[in-house]
Each structure stands twice: as structure tokens, then as C-alpha cells.
Write an enzyme that holds these catalytic residues in place. Structure first.
Site, mmCIF file in Angstrom:
data_model
loop_
_atom_site.group_PDB
_atom_site.id
_atom_site.type_symbol
_atom_site.label_atom_id
_atom_site.label_comp_id
_atom_site.label_asym_id
_atom_site.label_seq_id
_atom_site.Cartn_x
_atom_site.Cartn_y
_atom_site.Cartn_z
ATOM 1 N N SER A 122 44.377 39.761 -17.449
ATOM 2 C CA SER A 122 44.341 39.278 -18.823
ATOM 3 C C SER A 122 43.030 39.718 -19.467
ATOM 4 O O SER A 122 41.993 39.783 -18.788
ATOM 5 C CB SER A 122 44.404 37.749 -18.805
ATOM 6 O OG SER A 122 44.078 37.247 -20.069
ATOM 7 N N TYR A 146 41.191 29.547 -15.277
ATOM 8 C CA TYR A 146 42.293 30.526 -15.294
ATOM 9 C C TYR A 146 41.733 31.946 -15.313
ATOM 10 O O TYR A 146 42.116 32.801 -14.500
ATOM 11 C CB TYR A 146 43.184 30.286 -16.523
ATOM 12 C CG TYR A 146 44.097 31.453 -16.835
ATOM 13 C CD1 TYR A 146 45.164 31.770 -15.990
ATOM 14 C CD2 TYR A 146 43.878 32.255 -17.961
ATOM 15 C CE1 TYR A 146 45.990 32.854 -16.266
ATOM 16 C CE2 TYR A 146 44.698 33.339 -18.238
ATOM 17 C CZ TYR A 146 45.750 33.639 -17.387
ATOM 18 O OH TYR A 146 46.558 34.716 -17.656
ATOM 19 N N LYS A 150 41.767 35.276 -12.451
ATOM 20 C CA LYS A 150 42.143 36.675 -12.712
ATOM 21 C C LYS A 150 41.006 37.605 -12.295
ATOM 22 O O LYS A 150 41.234 38.667 -11.718
ATOM 23 C CB LYS A 150 42.475 36.878 -14.195
ATOM 24 C CG LYS A 150 43.735 36.184 -14.649
ATOM 25 C CD LYS A 150 44.981 36.813 -14.033
ATOM 26 C CE LYS A 150 46.249 36.134 -14.483
ATOM 27 N NZ LYS A 150 47.440 36.562 -13.752
HETATM 28 P P1 NAD Z 1 55.458 32.835 -17.177
HETATM 29 O O1 NAD Z 1 54.966 31.496 -16.754
HETATM 30 O O2 NAD Z 1 56.534 32.906 -18.192
HETATM 31 O O3 NAD Z 1 55.943 33.665 -15.893
HETATM 32 C C1 NAD Z 1 55.383 33.477 -14.618
HETATM 33 C C2 NAD Z 1 56.529 33.361 -13.620
HETATM 34 O O4 NAD Z 1 55.958 33.141 -12.322
HETATM 35 C C3 NAD Z 1 57.459 32.182 -13.913
HETATM 36 O O5 NAD Z 1 58.807 32.597 -13.869
HETATM 37 C C4 NAD Z 1 57.163 31.193 -12.792
HETATM 38 O O6 NAD Z 1 58.287 30.416 -12.441
HETATM 39 C C5 NAD Z 1 56.694 32.121 -11.680
HETATM 40 N N1 NAD Z 1 55.807 31.452 -10.714
HETATM 41 C C6 NAD Z 1 54.770 30.638 -10.985
HETATM 42 N N2 NAD Z 1 54.217 30.200 -9.828
HETATM 43 C C7 NAD Z 1 54.923 30.777 -8.829
HETATM 44 C C8 NAD Z 1 54.840 30.692 -7.411
HETATM 45 N N3 NAD Z 1 53.939 29.913 -6.799
HETATM 46 N N4 NAD Z 1 55.710 31.429 -6.668
HETATM 47 C C9 NAD Z 1 56.654 32.184 -7.277
HETATM 48 N N5 NAD Z 1 56.791 32.287 -8.617
HETATM 49 C C10 NAD Z 1 55.927 31.584 -9.379
HETATM 50 O O7 NAD Z 1 54.183 33.669 -17.640
HETATM 51 P P2 NAD Z 1 54.101 35.071 -18.402
HETATM 52 O O8 NAD Z 1 53.631 34.800 -19.777
HETATM 53 O O9 NAD Z 1 55.323 35.843 -18.206
HETATM 54 O O10 NAD Z 1 52.879 35.708 -17.621
HETATM 55 C C11 NAD Z 1 53.089 36.585 -16.525
HETATM 56 C C12 NAD Z 1 51.739 36.995 -15.962
HETATM 57 O O11 NAD Z 1 50.960 37.584 -16.988
HETATM 58 C C13 NAD Z 1 50.916 35.809 -15.430
HETATM 59 O O12 NAD Z 1 50.252 36.237 -14.255
HETATM 60 C C14 NAD Z 1 49.913 35.555 -16.545
HETATM 61 O O13 NAD Z 1 48.719 35.005 -16.066
HETATM 62 C C15 NAD Z 1 49.696 36.947 -17.088
HETATM 63 N N6 NAD Z 1 49.261 36.943 -18.502
HETATM 64 C C16 NAD Z 1 50.033 36.301 -19.441
HETATM 65 C C17 NAD Z 1 49.606 36.272 -20.775
HETATM 66 C C18 NAD Z 1 50.414 35.554 -21.821
HETATM 67 O O14 NAD Z 1 49.868 35.265 -22.882
HETATM 68 N N7 NAD Z 1 51.683 35.270 -21.614
HETATM 69 C C19 NAD Z 1 48.410 36.910 -21.144
HETATM 70 C C20 NAD Z 1 47.672 37.564 -20.168
HETATM 71 C C21 NAD Z 1 48.116 37.583 -18.843
HETATM 72 C C1 UD1 Z 2 44.962 32.160 -25.490
HETATM 73 C C2 UD1 Z 2 44.263 31.777 -24.195
HETATM 74 C C3 UD1 Z 2 43.856 33.050 -23.468
HETATM 75 C C4 UD1 Z 2 45.058 33.957 -23.247
HETATM 76 C C5 UD1 Z 2 45.665 34.276 -24.605
HETATM 77 C C6 UD1 Z 2 46.859 35.186 -24.511
HETATM 78 C C7 UD1 Z 2 43.224 29.624 -24.717
HETATM 79 C C8 UD1 Z 2 41.945 28.897 -24.979
HETATM 80 N N1 UD1 Z 2 43.124 30.950 -24.530
HETATM 81 O O1 UD1 Z 2 44.004 32.725 -26.305
HETATM 82 O O2 UD1 Z 2 43.283 32.749 -22.221
HETATM 83 O O3 UD1 Z 2 44.663 35.157 -22.606
HETATM 84 O O4 UD1 Z 2 46.044 33.046 -25.239
HETATM 85 O O5 UD1 Z 2 48.031 34.517 -24.354
HETATM 86 O O6 UD1 Z 2 44.278 29.039 -24.633
HETATM 87 N N2 UD1 Z 2 45.572 29.036 -33.291
HETATM 88 C C9 UD1 Z 2 45.730 28.141 -34.340
HETATM 89 N N3 UD1 Z 2 46.621 27.124 -34.181
HETATM 90 C C10 UD1 Z 2 47.374 26.944 -33.054
HETATM 91 C C11 UD1 Z 2 47.201 27.856 -31.978
HETATM 92 C C12 UD1 Z 2 46.292 28.878 -32.129
HETATM 93 O O7 UD1 Z 2 45.088 28.277 -35.366
HETATM 94 O O8 UD1 Z 2 48.160 25.981 -32.973
HETATM 95 C C13 UD1 Z 2 44.649 30.170 -33.460
HETATM 96 C C14 UD1 Z 2 43.539 30.262 -32.423
HETATM 97 O O9 UD1 Z 2 42.397 29.571 -32.865
HETATM 98 C C15 UD1 Z 2 43.331 31.781 -32.346
HETATM 99 C C16 UD1 Z 2 44.715 32.359 -32.623
HETATM 100 O O10 UD1 Z 2 45.426 31.333 -33.301
HETATM 101 O O11 UD1 Z 2 42.465 32.211 -33.367
HETATM 102 C C17 UD1 Z 2 45.477 32.752 -31.372
HETATM 103 O O12 UD1 Z 2 45.502 31.644 -30.482
HETATM 104 P P1 UD1 Z 2 46.331 31.666 -29.114
HETATM 105 O O13 UD1 Z 2 47.717 32.123 -29.376
HETATM 106 O O14 UD1 Z 2 46.140 30.363 -28.448
HETATM 107 O O15 UD1 Z 2 45.638 32.835 -28.277
HETATM 108 P P2 UD1 Z 2 44.097 33.017 -27.834
HETATM 109 O O16 UD1 Z 2 43.221 32.083 -28.533
HETATM 110 O O17 UD1 Z 2 43.769 34.452 -27.998
#
Ligand code: NAD
Ligand code: UD1
Length: 333
Positions: A122, A146, A150
Site C-alpha cells: 500500500s 496496518y 505492510k
Molecule cells: P478485502 O478485505 O476486500 O479482501 C481481502 C480478502 O482476504 C478477503 O476476501 C478476506 O476474506 C481474505 N482474508 C482475510 N484474512 C484472511 C486469512 N487469514 N486467510 C485467508 N483469507 C483471508 O480487501 P481488498 O481491498 O481487496 O485488499 C486486498 C489487499 O490489498 C489487502 O492486502 C490490502 O491490505 C491491500 N490494499 C488495499 C487497499 C484498499 O484501499 N482496498 C489499499 C492498499 C492496499
Molecule cells: C485510507 C487509509 C489508508 C489506505 C487508503 C486507501 C486511513 C486513515 N487511511 O486513506 O491507509 O491506504 O485509505 O484505501 O483510513 N474523507 C472525508 N470523509 C469521509 C471519508 C474520507 O472527507 O467520510 C476524506 C479524507 O479526509 C481524505 C479523502 O476523503 O482526504 C480520502 O479518504 P479515504 O478514502 O479514507 O482514503 P485515505 O485517507 O487516503
């Protein structure tokens, strides 16, 4: 080529499965449904017309991983916990699932001589910006458990590569994934109150919540609200396909997956209002603790190494998100 996709029933994993199946990969999905549902797998099969082999297991269970990995050539590792706030309350759970889970996976890969790994990191590993846009050389420093999990995993993978330079590892640092598949069959289905902006806006637009709280309008940005690099989840999924196709030489490389463009909170609310054809109500509230003003990528390395760039704009992100929300007002239930 057969690929093990851990966390393949999740938000990003499910979209990546669709794109992998579309270009002909065979898949084994490994998930324990702790943050997803089996319905997702049916929907992936419906979109692609292809079937998936599925194993219900925990990423910390090496025997289960071994069964799933047998006969695979590569792994894309999404499984993990991802909520920043929850990681502050339950840090040990985050280290257990994210760090120990990845350790188990990599140990089994080593045992079965599978050396190709694409890992979901991330952009949060960059912490507060020293300069913008973030290049992969930006110092890494984290501000919550978190993000720290990573970073520990990234370091573990770099150490592993130094010890055995037959590994082919790509660490993908995602910026802000949003949107949904254009079919409206798969998308993000957050449990409880969404933490992130776009799912919150979608729930206001569909009438499930009253107003978006905009966290601060006094940042030093064009309209005073926070700026982020939103990336359509289908573009992100295609980045994983490119990573798998490109990772043919030994390496351990970290690559940003972002659009390189920054949008403010108000930009997103206005684009969503346009996409759903009604005004999304909002009110300005104080800043959220720990938030920063601006956060966006330099996506040059992804273009050079993967021949990949984000193509879908903010309007497409909002339209597809809205389509999923309308077709699934109660999520996958
Ligand atoms: P998500 O929660 O939708 O998907 C994660 C999946 O992993 C789920 O289906 C969950 O059931 C499974 N899982 C969790 N714990 C497990 C375990 N112990 N064993 C087996 N399966 C397990 O999340 P996502 O948004 O699809 O994110 C996927 C990856 O990307 C994650 O590693 C997350 O940290 C990373 N990531 C996500 C975002 C985001 O904003 N969505 C941003 C940066 C990085
Ligand atoms: C969040 C996570 C970050 C993750 C990223 C991507 C936190 C503190 N950080 O960050 O670790 O990598 O998502 O998924 O959760 N906002 C509002 N109102 C809301 C929600 C958000 O104004 O109800 C604003 C926030 O202040 C920010 C922007 O919208 O400026 C985006 O917020 P969000 O979607 O939570 O993402 P990140 O802050 O980038």
C-alpha cells in the site's frame, strides 16, 4: 499458467480474478471469507463464463496453503486485514494475519519451489510526504500498525530475495482503489460504516446514509479539502495481470499503482453527483486525525516496467461504483 490468488474473493482480488481469467490463466482462489462471501465467486464465474477452483482456508495454515499451491506457477497475495483504525485497536491480529500469514505463504512457496509472487502493498508505507508525487524512492515510514505490517512484509521479501536470487517478486503499492466492474456484478461491499470516502458517498447517494462528512476544508489545497490519487479497481486489476506477465527475471521490485492525478474530496462528491444524477449532500466537519493534505503517485515506473497505466477517469470510477450500488443496494446479501 496456474495462479494461486489468496484473498481472491475480496474487493481487489475478485476484480483481478476476472481479468486473469479473461486472458486465459487458470486460477485457484484461497480465502477464508472473513471479509467476503462465496457469492463473489459465483459472480466472477458469471462475468467470465469460466470456473474457478476454490479452497476455503486461512493464510496462517501451511497445510491448507500447500494443498492450494500444488501445481501452481505463481501467487498473487491479497489476503489480509486492511482497516487502519482497527489495526490501532487490534495490532496483534494485524501482525498475525498480515505478517505471519505472509511468512507461512512464502515458506510453503519455498518448499514447493514456486518463486513468482505479486504482493499487495500500500502507498501508506510512504507515510507523510517529504516530496510529491511519491516515487518508489521516497523514504518509507509508517504512522499506524496496518501500514507497519505492510512495511515489515516488504522488508521480509527484500531480505528473502537477497538470500535467494531466484525469486521473482513484485511489490505493488496501491494508491486509493475505487469503482467496480462495469457489469455491476462485483464491487466493494464494506461491512458496517465505510471508512473510505467513495463507499460512503455511494451509500449517501442510495439513501442509506444522510450526508457525507467532509473532513476539513482548510488544507492548503485548491478547495481546502484533501487530495488523493484514486484508481479504478479494474485498472488496478489489469496492473496485476501485467505484473504477472512481466515478472520473468529474478528481482524484488516495488512499483506504485496509481493514476498520478490528485482529486479533492469535493471533486469526488461533484463527480459522483453527476454520475448518479442527484446532489450528494455533505457538510464540512473537523479534520480526521492523522489525515494529510495531499497524497498522489508518480506512476512512471509502472509505465516503464509493466507497460501499464491507469486509463479510467474519475467519471468512470463514479459511474461504475454507482452501477454496483444500485444493483446491490444491500451489498452481496
Ligand atoms: P478485502 O478485505 O476486500 O479482501 C481481502 C480478502 O482476504 C478477503 O476476501 C478476506 O476474506 C481474505 N482474508 C482475510 N484474512 C484472511 C486469512 N487469514 N486467510 C485467508 N483469507 C483471508 O480487501 P481488498 O481491498 O481487496 O485488499 C486486498 C489487499 O490489498 C489487502 O492486502 C490490502 O491490505 C491491500 N490494499 C488495499 C487497499 C484498499 O484501499 N482496498 C489499499 C492498499 C492496499
Ligand atoms: C485510507 C487509509 C489508508 C489506505 C487508503 C486507501 C486511513 C486513515 N487511511 O486513506 O491507509 O491506504 O485509505 O484505501 O483510513 N474523507 C472525508 N470523509 C469521509 C471519508 C474520507 O472527507 O467520510 C476524506 C479524507 O479526509 C481524505 C479523502 O476523503 O482526504 C480520502 O479518504 P479515504 O478514502 O479514507 O482514503 P485515505 O485517507 O487516503
Amino acid at each position: 499458467m496456474k495462479v494461486l490468488v489468496t484473498g481472491g474473493a475480496g474487493y481487489i482480488g475478485s476484480h483481478t480474478c476476472v481479468e486473469l481469467l479473461n486472458v486465459g490463466y487458470d486460477l485457484v482462489v484461497f480465502d477464508n471469507f472473513s471479509n467476503s462471501t462465496p457469492e463473489v465467486l459465483k459472480r466472477i464465474e458469471k462475468i467470465t463464463g469460466k470456473s474457478i477452483l476454490f479452497i476455503n482456508g486461512d493464510i496462517r495454515d501451511e497445510d491448507a496453503i500447500e494443498k492450494a499451491l500444488f501445481g501452481c506457477d505463481a501467487v498473487i497475495h491479497f489476503a489480509g486485514l486492511k482497516a487502519v483504525g482497527e489495526s490501532v485497536e487490534k495490532p496483534l491480529e494485524y501482525y498475525d494475519v498480515n505478517v505471519y500469514g505472509t511468512l507461512c505463504l512464502v515458506r510453503v512457496m519455498q518448499k514447493l519451489h514456486v518463486r513468482k509472487l505479486v504482493f499487495s502493498s500500500s502507498a501508506t508505507v510512504y507515510g507523510d510526504p517529504e516530496f510529491l508525487p511519491f516515487t518508489e524512492e521516497h523514504p518509507l515510514r509508517t504512522t499506524n500498525p496496518y501500514a507497519q505490517t505492510k512495511l515489515v512484509i516488504e522488508e521480509m521479501l527484500r531480505n528473502l530475495y537477497v538470500s535467494d536470487q531466484t525469486w521473482r517478486i513484485m511489490i505493488l503499492r496501491y494508491f486509493n482503489p475505487v469503482g467496480a466492474h462495469e457489469s455491476g456484478l462485483i464491487g466493494e461491499d464494506p461491512k458496517g460504516t465505510p471508512n473510505n470516502l467513495m463507499p460512503y458517498i455511494a451509500q449517501v447517494a442510495v439513501g442509506k446514509r444522510e450526508k457525507v462528512s467532509v473532513f476539513g476544508d482548510n488544507y492548503p489545497t485548491k478547495d481546502g479539502t484533501g487530495i488523493r490519487d484514486y484508481i479504478h479497481v479494474v485498472d488496478l486489476a489489469l496492473g496485476h495481470v501485467k505484473a504477472l506477465q512481466t515478472i520473468n527475471k529474478p528481482q524484488c521490485t516495488a512499483i506504485n499503482l496509481g493514476s498520478g492525478k490528485g482529486y479533492s474530496v469535493l471533486d469526488v462528491i461533484h463527480a459522483f453527483s453527476k454520475a448518479c444524477g442527484k446532489n450528494v449532500s455533505y457538510m464540512i466537519v473537523p479534520r480526521r486525525a492523522g489525515d494529510i493534505a495531499e497524497f498522489y503517485s508518480d506512476p512512471t515506473l509502472a509505465k516503464e516496467m509493466l507497460s501499464w497505466e491507469a486509463k479510467r477517469n474519475l467519471d468512470a470510477m463514479c459511474t461504475d461504483m454507482w452501477n454496483f450500488q444500485v444493483k446491490n443496494p444491500k451489498g452481496y446479501v
